[in-house]
Scaffold this active site. Structure first.
Site, PDB file in Angstrom:
ATOM      1  N   LYS A   1       0.817  -1.221   0.000  1.00  0.00           N
ATOM      2  CA  LYS A   1       0.000   0.000   0.000  1.00  0.00           C
ATOM      3  C   LYS A   1       0.846   1.263   0.000  1.00  0.00           C
ATOM      4  CE  LYS A   1      -4.404  -1.750   1.372  1.00  0.00           C
ATOM      5  NZ  LYS A   1      -5.637  -1.645   2.102  1.00  0.00           N
TER       6      LYS A   1
ATOM      7  N   LYS B   1      -4.994  -8.820  -6.475  1.00  0.00           N
ATOM      8  CA  LYS B   1      -6.213  -8.957  -5.678  1.00  0.00           C
ATOM      9  C   LYS B   1      -7.301  -7.991  -6.149  1.00  0.00           C
ATOM     10  CE  LYS B   1      -6.845  -7.053  -1.566  1.00  0.00           C
ATOM     11  NZ  LYS B   1      -7.080  -6.668  -0.184  1.00  0.00           N
TER      12      LYS B   1
ATOM     13  N   LYS C   1     -11.207  -2.577  -3.627  1.00  0.00           N
ATOM     14  CA  LYS C   1     -12.078  -1.403  -3.755  1.00  0.00           C
ATOM     15  C   LYS C   1     -11.325  -0.220  -4.322  1.00  0.00           C
ATOM     16  CE  LYS C   1     -13.740  -1.974   0.950  1.00  0.00           C
ATOM     17  NZ  LYS C   1     -12.515  -1.919   1.753  1.00  0.00           N
TER      18      LYS C   1
HETATM   19  N1  AQP Z   1     -10.086  -9.786  -3.251  1.00  0.00           N
HETATM   20  C1  AQP Z   1     -10.455 -10.300  -2.081  1.00  0.00           C
HETATM   21  N2  AQP Z   1     -10.757 -11.613  -1.964  1.00  0.00           N
HETATM   22  C2  AQP Z   1     -11.141 -12.136  -0.772  1.00  0.00           C
HETATM   23  N3  AQP Z   1     -11.276 -11.388   0.353  1.00  0.00           N
HETATM   24  C3  AQP Z   1     -11.001 -10.071   0.281  1.00  0.00           C
HETATM   25  N4  AQP Z   1     -11.025  -9.077   1.176  1.00  0.00           N
HETATM   26  C4  AQP Z   1     -10.668  -7.925   0.588  1.00  0.00           C
HETATM   27  N5  AQP Z   1     -10.395  -8.126  -0.704  1.00  0.00           N
HETATM   28  C5  AQP Z   1     -10.584  -9.467  -0.932  1.00  0.00           C
HETATM   29  C6  AQP Z   1     -11.405  -9.247   2.578  1.00  0.00           C
HETATM   30  O1  AQP Z   1     -12.367  -8.257   2.878  1.00  0.00           O
HETATM   31  C7  AQP Z   1     -12.196  -7.845   4.237  1.00  0.00           C
HETATM   32  C8  AQP Z   1     -12.157  -6.364   4.329  1.00  0.00           C
HETATM   33  O2  AQP Z   1     -11.043  -5.803   3.721  1.00  0.00           O
HETATM   34  P1  AQP Z   1     -10.734  -4.262   3.986  1.00  0.00           P
HETATM   35  O3  AQP Z   1     -11.667  -3.400   3.307  1.00  0.00           O
HETATM   36  O4  AQP Z   1     -10.628  -4.013   5.437  1.00  0.00           O
HETATM   37  O5  AQP Z   1      -9.309  -4.071   3.417  1.00  0.00           O
HETATM   38  P2  AQP Z   1      -8.615  -4.700   2.201  1.00  0.00           P
HETATM   39  O6  AQP Z   1      -8.279  -6.111   2.480  1.00  0.00           O
HETATM   40  O7  AQP Z   1      -7.462  -3.799   1.923  1.00  0.00           O
HETATM   41  O8  AQP Z   1      -9.721  -4.646   1.082  1.00  0.00           O
HETATM   42  P3  AQP Z   1      -9.667  -3.847  -0.259  1.00  0.00           P
HETATM   43  O9  AQP Z   1     -10.913  -4.116  -1.017  1.00  0.00           O
HETATM   44  O10 AQP Z   1      -8.384  -4.143  -0.952  1.00  0.00           O
HETATM   45  O11 AQP Z   1      -9.740  -2.381   0.276  1.00  0.00           O
HETATM   46  P4  AQP Z   1      -8.814  -1.163  -0.083  1.00  0.00           P
HETATM   47  O12 AQP Z   1      -8.796  -1.113  -1.577  1.00  0.00           O
HETATM   48  O13 AQP Z   1      -9.509  -0.012   0.550  1.00  0.00           O
HETATM   49  O14 AQP Z   1      -7.489  -1.434   0.514  1.00  0.00           O
HETATM   50  C9  AQP Z   1     -10.941  -8.533   4.764  1.00  0.00           C
HETATM   51  O15 AQP Z   1     -11.322  -9.684   5.498  1.00  0.00           O
HETATM   52  C10 AQP Z   1     -10.235  -8.950   3.501  1.00  0.00           C
HETATM   53  O16 AQP Z   1      -9.442 -10.094   3.712  1.00  0.00           O
END
Ligand code: AQP
Length: 342
Positions: A118, A201, A204
């Site tokens: 990140k 991955k 969002k």
């Molecule tokens: N691609 C994914 N596949 C499976 N699980 C996922 N999670 C996120 N992306 C995937 C799971 O969703 C939960 C919440 O994640 P988060 O929003 O706290 O942070 P993150 O993992 O960083 O998710 P994003 O979508 O990638 O958010 P941004 O873009 O804001 O950083 C967690 O349980 C995660 O494992």
């Protein structure tokens, strides 16, 4: 020695940083609902304090928090069965987070791959909060003495750190106070990949909206994103081994399995030999059938933001009732004088 009895309790959180994606849904929210319905005590949080580790526009953060709450409820989380709230309303998270900043070691955090991903190349400009984020996540979990944490695969390392922090605290203060939490990383879709790049991955915050399916996407948009998803020219194989070195094909099979509740092996068996031109419309139909009712319900809930805020306030009161005594006892263990009348 302080002995603690750790009854099963589930905690997990999601950042209000934009639309919920299919990755968040299959990797996390769907499992949250299953655990809620299994009868264990469940606590689910919109982690707004984590969200601000990168810049958030205040209006957008407020909207995303309410929309995430709507997404939780529309996906099947029941504010009567589960405790649903946003993190900043329960100050015990931040207080225990500070304690854990003093328990965790720099070397432990230096190994966290999510920070490296990140922060990217410009690490000097990343917030201190982004670096310390896993300590706050440990506090989110341990301030409830949560024993189980359903998450996607990407959070595994942070949960190992949570266990290390609990062990070090217990060891340093010679107590058996914090539980050693179990990650729950289960199902066919623990790591949903980008629709544009099967090695990345689904996220969002990916700049390309075509890389992900949002829970708020309408049926046409979902179908279009799946139709345009990157694939290879080969037909689907007849065994899982045939997906080796085909990350995009593997991803679509896993998504299908996650949505249908089948195993990837069953999905392969039923679709062996198909071209993507045949498989993708089936996958799109399945995705629309699962997600359309959720997005319709989210729209309905979002017409009454005051009711969402009320539910979050109520959840926060219930969360604080559990967290405050745990934090207080933690301070006692550490030798903090606690003489204030409350
Ligand atoms: N691609 C994914 N596949 C499976 N699980 C996922 N999670 C996120 N992306 C995937 C799971 O969703 C939960 C919440 O994640 P988060 O929003 O706290 O942070 P993150 O993992 O960083 O998710 P994003 O979508 O990638 O958010 P941004 O873009 O804001 O950083 C967690 O349980 C995660 O494992």
């Amino acid at each position: 020695m302080t002995e603690a009895v750790h009854t099963p309790r589930v905690f997990s959180g999601i950042q209000p940083t934009g639309n919920l994606t299919l990755g968040n849904y299959l990797g996390a929210v769907k499992r949250f609902v299953e655990m809620q319905n299994s009868g264990i005590e469940t606590i689910y949080c919109m982690v707004d304090l984590h969200a601000i580790t990168t810049w958030q526009d205040p209006g957008a953060l407020r909207h995303a928090t309410r929309e995430l709450a709507a997404g939780f409820i529309a996906s099947g989380l029941d504010p009567k069965k589960s405790i649903l709230f946003n993190q900043s309303q329960v100050s015990a998270h931040a207080e225990l987070g500070w304690v854990f900043n003093c328990v965790a070691r720099m070397g432990w955090l230096n190994r966290m791959t999510q920070f490296k991903d990140k922060a990217g190349k410009n690490r000097e400009a990343a917030s201190v909060g982004l670096f310390a984020y896993p300590n706050l996540m440990a506090a989110d979990i341990l301030v409830y003495h949560a024993t189980h944490v359903p998450v996607g695969e990407d959070q595994k390392q942070h949960l190992e750190l949570t266990r290390d922090i609990a062990e070090k605290f217990n060891h340093d203060y010679k107590v058996d106070w914090f539980p050693i939490t179990e990650p729950v990383i289960e199902g066919a879709a623990t790591r949903v990949m980008s629709l544009r790049d099967g090695t990345k991955k689904m996220s969002k915050s990916d700049p390309s909206d075509m890389s992900r399916i949002n829970l708020t996407d309408d049926a046409d948009t979902i179908a279009k994103k799946i139709r345009k998803a990157k694939t290879d020219p080969e037909p689907l194989p007849d065994s899982l081994e045939g997906l080796d070195d085909r990350p995009e094909a593997r991803n679509l099979i896993n998504i299908y399995a996650g949505l249908s509740g089948e195993t990837p092996k069953q999905v392969i068996r039923d679709h062996a030999g198909q071209q993507f031109g045949q498989f993708k419309p089936d996958l799109a139909d399945l995705a629309v059938a699962t997600l359309a009712p959720i997005s319709t319900e989210m729209d309905r809930l979002m017409t009454d933001p005051a009711e969402i805020d009320r539910l979050l306030g109520d959840g926060a009161n219930r969360a604080a009732a559990i967290a405050t005594p745990i934090l207080e006892h933690t301070f006692e263990i550490m030798g903090m004088v606690r003489s204030r009348e409350v």
